[in-house]
Motif scaffolding. Structure first.
Motif, short mmCIF file in Angstrom:
data_model
loop_
_atom_site.label_atom_id
_atom_site.label_comp_id
_atom_site.label_asym_id
_atom_site.label_seq_id
_atom_site.Cartn_x
_atom_site.Cartn_y
_atom_site.Cartn_z
N ILE A 10 0.78 -1.02 -0.01
CA ILE A 10 -0.13 -0.03 -0.06
C ILE A 10 1.07 1.36 0.12
O ILE A 10 1.72 1.44 0.91
N VAL A 12 1.73 4.95 0.90
CA VAL A 12 1.50 5.74 2.04
C VAL A 12 2.52 7.21 2.05
O VAL A 12 3.44 7.00 1.42
N THR A 18 2.70 4.88 9.68
CA THR A 18 2.02 3.94 9.32
C THR A 18 2.35 2.63 10.26
O THR A 18 1.66 2.18 10.79
N PRO A 71 -2.77 8.38 -2.41
CA PRO A 71 -3.49 6.91 -2.39
C PRO A 71 -4.95 7.02 -2.65
O PRO A 71 -5.40 7.99 -2.18
N ASN A 73 -7.49 5.84 -1.02
CA ASN A 73 -7.95 5.17 0.26
C ASN A 73 -9.57 5.04 -0.17
O ASN A 73 -10.01 4.21 0.64
N ILE A 76 -10.54 1.56 -1.93
CA ILE A 76 -10.20 0.28 -1.33
C ILE A 76 -10.33 0.27 0.07
O ILE A 76 -10.25 1.15 0.92
N THR A 77 -10.98 -0.93 0.56
CA THR A 77 -11.19 -1.30 2.00
C THR A 77 -10.46 -2.54 2.39
O THR A 77 -10.12 -3.43 1.37
N PHE A 115 -10.43 3.53 10.65
CA PHE A 115 -9.54 4.34 9.94
C PHE A 115 -8.08 3.87 10.30
O PHE A 115 -7.98 4.26 11.52
N ASP A 116 -7.24 3.82 9.19
CA ASP A 116 -6.01 3.73 9.55
C ASP A 116 -5.52 5.37 9.77
O ASP A 116 -6.06 6.25 9.32
N ASN A 118 -3.80 6.75 7.46
CA ASN A 118 -3.80 7.08 6.14
C ASN A 118 -5.14 7.21 5.60
O ASN A 118 -5.35 7.58 4.35
N TYR A 120 -7.50 5.03 5.39
CA TYR A 120 -7.77 3.45 4.62
C TYR A 120 -8.70 2.90 5.93
O TYR A 120 -8.76 3.09 7.02
#
Length: 128
Positions: A10, A12, A18, A71, A73, A76-77, A115-116, A118, A120
């Motif tokens: 991914i 980032v 991350t 990205p 984001n 995509i999950t 949510f991370d 970033n 995502y």
């Protein structure tokens, strides 16, 4: 022909941030990184059978110039199956990381989403 594994790589903004999020907040372990210390360009984290790689977006664009600048984001999950997911939910409940509260799905699983760092979305699930 047989596929043996799938490990997303991914893009980032900061591999260091991350890795910190995935290890400190979600409980993954750092498997390897390039370089091994300092300002990371790439890293792999994992827990159980789940493995994710992260690469600094500009570095990834050098490899694949056709990639966009940021990205995607929203496009995509990630669907993450785990055991004892309620422990992680209790840790993240009430934080800015929670994207969707714990609920039971029509197919009999407990799920919540986070949510991370970033943006995502990771849907965390456990079969009942």
């Amino acid at each position: 022909m047989e596929y043996q594994s799938l490990s997303p790589n991914i893009g980032v903004r900061s591999v260091n941030e991350t890795v910190r999020f995935y290890t400190e907040v979600l409980g993954f372990g750092l498997i390897m990184s390039v370089p091994e210390t300092g300002d990371l360009a790439w890293a792999m984290v994992g827990s159980g059978g789940a493995v994710i790689m992260f690469q600094e977006i500009r570095n990834l664009q050098d490899e694949y110039p056709q990639l966009p600048g940021e990205p995607l984001n929203a496009a995509i999950t990630f669907y993450v199956k785990m055991k004892n997911m309620h422990v992680l939910y209790e840790k993240l409940k009430g934080t800015e990381y929670l994207a969707r509260e714990l609920h039971q799905t029509f197919y009999g699983a407990d799920e919540f989403a986070v949510f991370d760092n970033n943006g995502y979305i990771l849907t965390v699930t456990e079969d009942r």
